[in-house]
Design a protein around this motif. Structure first.
Motif, PDB file in Angstrom:
ATOM      1  N   SER A  15      10.902  -5.280   9.129  1.00 42.25           N
ATOM      2  CA  SER A  15      11.111  -3.852   8.893  1.00 42.25           C
ATOM      3  C   SER A  15      10.106  -3.258   7.914  1.00 42.25           C
ATOM      4  O   SER A  15      10.172  -2.061   7.612  1.00 42.25           O
ATOM      5  N   THR A  16       9.177  -4.067   7.424  1.00 36.60           N
ATOM      6  CA  THR A  16       8.175  -3.583   6.467  1.00 36.60           C
ATOM      7  C   THR A  16       6.777  -3.951   6.933  1.00 36.60           C
ATOM      8  O   THR A  16       6.554  -5.019   7.511  1.00 36.60           O
ATOM      9  N   ALA A  17       5.826  -3.044   6.643  1.00 37.26           N
ATOM     10  CA  ALA A  17       4.414  -3.276   6.964  1.00 37.26           C
ATOM     11  C   ALA A  17       3.593  -2.313   6.119  1.00 37.26           C
ATOM     12  O   ALA A  17       4.127  -1.402   5.474  1.00 37.26           O
ATOM     13  N   ALA A  18       2.286  -2.498   6.109  1.00 35.22           N
ATOM     14  CA  ALA A  18       1.404  -1.575   5.403  1.00 35.22           C
ATOM     15  C   ALA A  18       1.523  -0.189   6.032  1.00 35.22           C
ATOM     16  O   ALA A  18       1.754  -0.058   7.243  1.00 35.22           O
ATOM     17  N   PRO A  19       1.395   0.875   5.212  1.00 34.63           N
ATOM     18  CA  PRO A  19       1.517   2.227   5.762  1.00 34.63           C
ATOM     19  C   PRO A  19       0.383   2.548   6.722  1.00 34.63           C
ATOM     20  O   PRO A  19      -0.725   2.024   6.599  1.00 34.63           O
ATOM     21  N   PHE A  20       0.684   3.418   7.669  1.00 38.24           N
ATOM     22  CA  PHE A  20      -0.307   3.823   8.665  1.00 38.24           C
ATOM     23  C   PHE A  20      -1.464   4.526   7.958  1.00 38.24           C
ATOM     24  O   PHE A  20      -1.270   5.387   7.110  1.00 38.24           O
ATOM     25  N   VAL A  21      -2.684   4.186   8.314  1.00 37.16           N
ATOM     26  CA  VAL A  21      -3.877   4.684   7.623  1.00 37.16           C
ATOM     27  C   VAL A  21      -3.965   6.191   7.683  1.00 37.16           C
ATOM     28  O   VAL A  21      -4.394   6.843   6.730  1.00 37.16           O
TER      29      VAL A  21
ATOM     30  N   GLY B 232       0.781  -1.228   0.000  1.00 38.10           N
ATOM     31  CA  GLY B 232       0.000   0.000   0.000  1.00 38.10           C
ATOM     32  C   GLY B 232       0.811   1.275   0.000  1.00 38.10           C
ATOM     33  O   GLY B 232       0.253   2.381   0.038  1.00 38.10           O
ATOM     34  N   HIS B 233       2.132   1.177  -0.081  1.00 35.81           N
ATOM     35  CA  HIS B 233       2.982   2.371  -0.062  1.00 35.81           C
ATOM     36  C   HIS B 233       2.940   3.088  -1.401  1.00 35.81           C
ATOM     37  O   HIS B 233       2.948   2.457  -2.469  1.00 35.81           O
ATOM     38  N   ARG B 234       2.906   4.419  -1.348  1.00 39.61           N
ATOM     39  CA  ARG B 234       2.938   5.236  -2.554  1.00 39.61           C
ATOM     40  C   ARG B 234       4.021   6.315  -2.477  1.00 39.61           C
ATOM     41  O   ARG B 234       4.501   6.764  -3.504  1.00 39.61           O
ATOM     42  N   HIS B 235       4.387   6.707  -1.270  1.00 41.20           N
ATOM     43  CA  HIS B 235       5.461   7.700  -1.106  1.00 41.20           C
ATOM     44  C   HIS B 235       6.733   6.947  -0.701  1.00 41.20           C
ATOM     45  O   HIS B 235       7.001   6.715   0.480  1.00 41.20           O
ATOM     46  N   ILE B 236       7.491   6.543  -1.710  1.00 37.82           N
ATOM     47  CA  ILE B 236       8.668   5.694  -1.518  1.00 37.82           C
ATOM     48  C   ILE B 236       9.890   6.431  -2.058  1.00 37.82           C
ATOM     49  O   ILE B 236       9.895   6.861  -3.220  1.00 37.82           O
ATOM     50  N   VAL B 237      10.931   6.575  -1.243  1.00 39.39           N
ATOM     51  CA  VAL B 237      12.167   7.205  -1.719  1.00 39.39           C
ATOM     52  C   VAL B 237      13.304   6.181  -1.657  1.00 39.39           C
ATOM     53  O   VAL B 237      13.224   5.178  -0.942  1.00 39.39           O
ATOM     54  N   GLN B 238      14.351   6.469  -2.417  1.00 43.87           N
ATOM     55  CA  GLN B 238      15.521   5.585  -2.437  1.00 43.87           C
ATOM     56  C   GLN B 238      16.711   6.324  -1.855  1.00 43.87           C
ATOM     57  O   GLN B 238      16.965   7.494  -2.185  1.00 43.87           O
TER      58      GLN B 238
END
Length: 394
Positions: free
Chosen positions: A380-386, A210-216
């Motif tokens: 270290s990964t999970a669905a983003p906070f609502v 569900g992540h959409r704001h992802i940076v590298q």
């Protein structure tokens, strides 16, 4: 005997164990023919005193040489070389040179390559270069030793001298296989992990959560192929879903403008505070905190988790973090790391097989091979906070 001792140098600050370094140094002197059949080698006491190491360390190294059939101990007389190098026409020596020997991935790769090459009847001379100048010096020495072939994990920025020496390998028809990154202008086979595929899989997994704001996040390496491929995997995965691919967050080493590879592995120590500050500055300058950070490797991911905690963010409650490599630390830190796992054993095996093909007379265009990675999903990964602010997609 002093002349023999002066040829041996150990790095007491290296990741490589002292007994392994000594074994490699002695093996190289013997296999190259600089210590010849019938010569007596320095005693354990002489080696220990000269190198400032224990006799136990020396004994472990020399016992390995004895098992390999390179030396023989004679009671009351000393230890003598019993290996006889072949003529150049039937040379059975392979050079293995790396500038990156910092974790178990490199150890496993070397062990795999040695297993493959020794089973084919070749002796392996292993060397670890400290910097670009040292890399060029060792390449020249291996050329002078008339190795039959070379496996090379090159410096991120090879010197002009290194390129010139490798051109000599090419002109002498000594096959070279590049590991992890090729060198422009040198025609040779090349094997690496699937850096694109591993990064692509990580980002796709974050999107599925569900992540959409992802940076590298990456170090400021200049045009390094594995880093470029991991960047390409990130961008491709996002663009396929119509999600904005952000400009990368780049960090610099504390004491110079651009990263060297070896800097990465020192950052979990005393310098980590300075890198954490850079991460905090990047986050504050870039607007809303992303819901996920894709780190170019596991070390940076571990530092990122510490930085986020300092800033009051939970992982993965507030921000998910992923790495790349699957080093041993990745699964044992406080928040076990989701990462792309490299198959180091397969890397060494494929590189060795490519070299053996060339040594067998294979006449073909330079080949490249990408060893698949595996996605390791951890805590270290999970669905983003609502409740996180929405990010506009393009």
């Amino acid at each position: 005997m002093r002349e023999k001792l002066d040829k041996i140098r150990l790095d007491h600050n290296s990741y490589i164990s002292l007994h392994v370094q000594l074994h490699n140094q002695l093996r190289r002197l013997i296999v190259s023919g600089r210590w010849q059949f019938g010569e007596r080698i320095p005693t354990e006491m002489q080696l220990a005193r000269h190198l400032d190491i224990s006799r136990t360390t020396v004994r472990i190294a020399t016992q390995r040489l004895e098992v390999e059939g390179l030396i023989k101990r004679t009671a009351g007389r000393g230890t003598f070389v019993i290996f006889q190098p072949q003529d150049h026409s039937t040379n059975r020596t392979i050079g293995y040179l790396t500038c990156s020997f910092h974790n178990e991935i490199h150890t496993n790769l070397l062990n795999s390559a040695q297993t493959e090459l020794r089973s084919a009847g070749y002796q392996v001379i292993f060397s670890n270069s400290r910097d670009r100048d040292d890399e060029a010096r060792i390449l020249r020495q291996l050329l002078d030793d008339e190795v039959a072939g070379l496996l090379l994990w090159a410096n991120a920025e090879p010197s002009e001298e290194t390129v010139a020496i490798l051109a000599e390998y090419e002109s002498r028809e000594i096959p070279v296989v590049f590991v992890d990154r090729p060198i422009e202008g040198i025609r040779a086979d090349y094997v690496a992990s699937d850096n694109f595929g591993g990064s692509y899989d990580l980002v796709c997994y974050l999107i599925q959560l569900g992540h959409r704001h992802i940076v590298q996040l990456m170090p400021n390496f200049d045009d390094l192929l594995p880093v470029n491929e991991r960047r390409r995997g990130y961008v491709t995965a996002l663009e396929e879903q119509g999600i904005l691919a952000y400009a990368p967050w780049k960090i610099s080493p504390p004491d110079r403008h651009e990263f060297h590879e070896t800097d990465i592995y020192s950052l979990v120590g005393s310098q980590s505070r300075q890198i954490i500050q850079q991460l905090e500055n990047l986050a504050e300058a870039d607007g809303p905190m992303p819901t996920a950070i894709v780190c170019i490797n596991d070390i940076l991911a571990i530092i990122t988790i510490n930085a986020l905690r300092n800033m009051g963010y939970g992982v993965p409650a507030d921000v998910s973090v992923v790495g790349f490599d699957d080093i041993c630390m990745a699964s044992y830190i406080g928040v076990p790391l989701t990462t792309a796992s490299q198959d180091a054993y397969e890397l060494g095996k494929v590189a060795s097989q490519m070299l053996l093909d060339r040594l067998g007379g294979g006449d073909m265009e330079p080949r490249s091979y990408a060893v698949p990675t595996q996605l390791r999903i951890r805590s270290s990964t999970a669905a983003p906070f609502v409740g996180v602010d929405a990010v506009v997609e393009t």
